[in-house]
Design a protein around this motif. Structure first.
Motif, PDB file in Angstrom:
ATOM      1  N   LYS A  32      10.410  76.662   0.959  1.00  0.00           N
ATOM      2  CA  LYS A  32      10.389  75.243   1.324  1.00  0.00           C
ATOM      3  C   LYS A  32      10.108  74.374   0.106  1.00  0.00           C
ATOM      4  O   LYS A  32      10.773  73.363  -0.130  1.00  0.00           O
ATOM      5  CB  LYS A  32       9.329  75.013   2.405  1.00  0.00           C
ATOM      6  N   MET A  33       9.108  74.761  -0.704  1.00  0.00           N
ATOM      7  CA  MET A  33       8.783  73.998  -1.909  1.00  0.00           C
ATOM      8  C   MET A  33       9.882  74.133  -2.951  1.00  0.00           C
ATOM      9  O   MET A  33      10.161  73.185  -3.689  1.00  0.00           O
ATOM     10  CB  MET A  33       7.445  74.455  -2.494  1.00  0.00           C
ATOM     11  N   PHE A  36      12.385  71.456  -2.952  1.00  0.00           N
ATOM     12  CA  PHE A  36      11.987  70.146  -3.450  1.00  0.00           C
ATOM     13  C   PHE A  36      12.053  70.036  -4.970  1.00  0.00           C
ATOM     14  O   PHE A  36      12.072  68.929  -5.509  1.00  0.00           O
ATOM     15  CB  PHE A  36      10.546  69.818  -3.012  1.00  0.00           C
ATOM     16  N   ALA A  40      13.494  66.625  -7.072  1.00  0.00           N
ATOM     17  CA  ALA A  40      12.416  65.886  -7.732  1.00  0.00           C
ATOM     18  C   ALA A  40      12.641  65.804  -9.239  1.00  0.00           C
ATOM     19  O   ALA A  40      12.437  64.753  -9.852  1.00  0.00           O
ATOM     20  CB  ALA A  40      11.069  66.535  -7.428  1.00  0.00           C
ATOM     21  N   ILE A  77       5.524  66.217  -8.158  1.00  0.00           N
ATOM     22  CA  ILE A  77       6.396  66.884  -7.187  1.00  0.00           C
ATOM     23  C   ILE A  77       5.653  67.121  -5.882  1.00  0.00           C
ATOM     24  O   ILE A  77       6.229  66.981  -4.793  1.00  0.00           O
ATOM     25  CB  ILE A  77       6.960  68.194  -7.772  1.00  0.00           C
ATOM     26  N   GLN A  80       5.779  64.063  -3.817  1.00  0.00           N
ATOM     27  CA  GLN A  80       7.100  63.867  -3.234  1.00  0.00           C
ATOM     28  C   GLN A  80       7.340  64.786  -2.043  1.00  0.00           C
ATOM     29  O   GLN A  80       8.094  64.450  -1.134  1.00  0.00           O
ATOM     30  CB  GLN A  80       8.190  64.111  -4.296  1.00  0.00           C
ATOM     31  N   ALA A  81       6.681  65.943  -2.025  1.00  0.00           N
ATOM     32  CA  ALA A  81       6.895  66.943  -0.981  1.00  0.00           C
ATOM     33  C   ALA A  81       5.948  66.794   0.203  1.00  0.00           C
ATOM     34  O   ALA A  81       6.021  67.584   1.142  1.00  0.00           O
ATOM     35  CB  ALA A  81       6.756  68.339  -1.578  1.00  0.00           C
ATOM     36  N   GLY A  84       7.623  66.669   3.632  1.00  0.00           N
ATOM     37  CA  GLY A  84       8.269  67.919   4.008  1.00  0.00           C
ATOM     38  C   GLY A  84       7.306  68.945   4.574  1.00  0.00           C
ATOM     39  O   GLY A  84       7.713  69.851   5.298  1.00  0.00           O
TER      40      GLY A  84
END
Length: 136
Positions: A32-33, A36, A40, A77, A80-81, A84
């Motif tokens: 999942k990460m 991103f 990013a 980052i 930004q995540a 999510g």
């Protein structure tokens, strides 16, 4: 020594608070990460904040992230995540992202080039002193 993409993902997850120190990381969190990272990094380059030369590839594999940019990049980052990972946008993460953005801008800035210009005395015009009488 540069850091890898996997180390960046681990640091981002730690900054988010998704994993605790010493806890093993689930593969689904890593994937999942990992999704991103590329957007990013592209956003950072597009906003002309910082350019990551080698962020690695999805998997996570490879990567050569500079040591001085590793922690600010992970903080930025991670912010930004947040959405999510269903985490609320808190002021702590936003403050860390603002500090990280400032650090990344500083790292990306060119070296200072403004210096005092020295002119060779042979090129300067001749200056005459005016004598008004009296002693020197």
């Amino acid at each position: 020594m540069s850091k890898t993409r996997a180390e960046l993902i681990n640091q981002c997850l730690t900054d988010l608070g998704v994993i605790a120190a010493g806890q093993s990381i689930d593969a689904d969190l890593v994937l999942k990460m990992d999704g991103f990272i590329d957007p990013a990094v592209a956003l950072l380059a597009r906003l002309e904040i910082y350019y990551v030369q080698d962020a690695g590839s999805i998997g996570p594999t490879d990567g050569a992230i500079e040591d001085e940019a590793f922690l600010p990049l992970a903080s930025w980052i991670a912010n930004q995540a947040c959405s999510g990972f269903n985490l609320p946008a808190d002021t702590k993460m936003q403050a860390l992202a603002m500090i990280a953005e400032g650090n990344l801008r500083t790292l990306a800035a060119p070296a200072r080039t403004l210096r005092t210009l020295r002119v060779d005395p042979a090129l300067t015009p001749w200056r005459r002193a005016i004598y008004r009488g009296g002693f020197w």
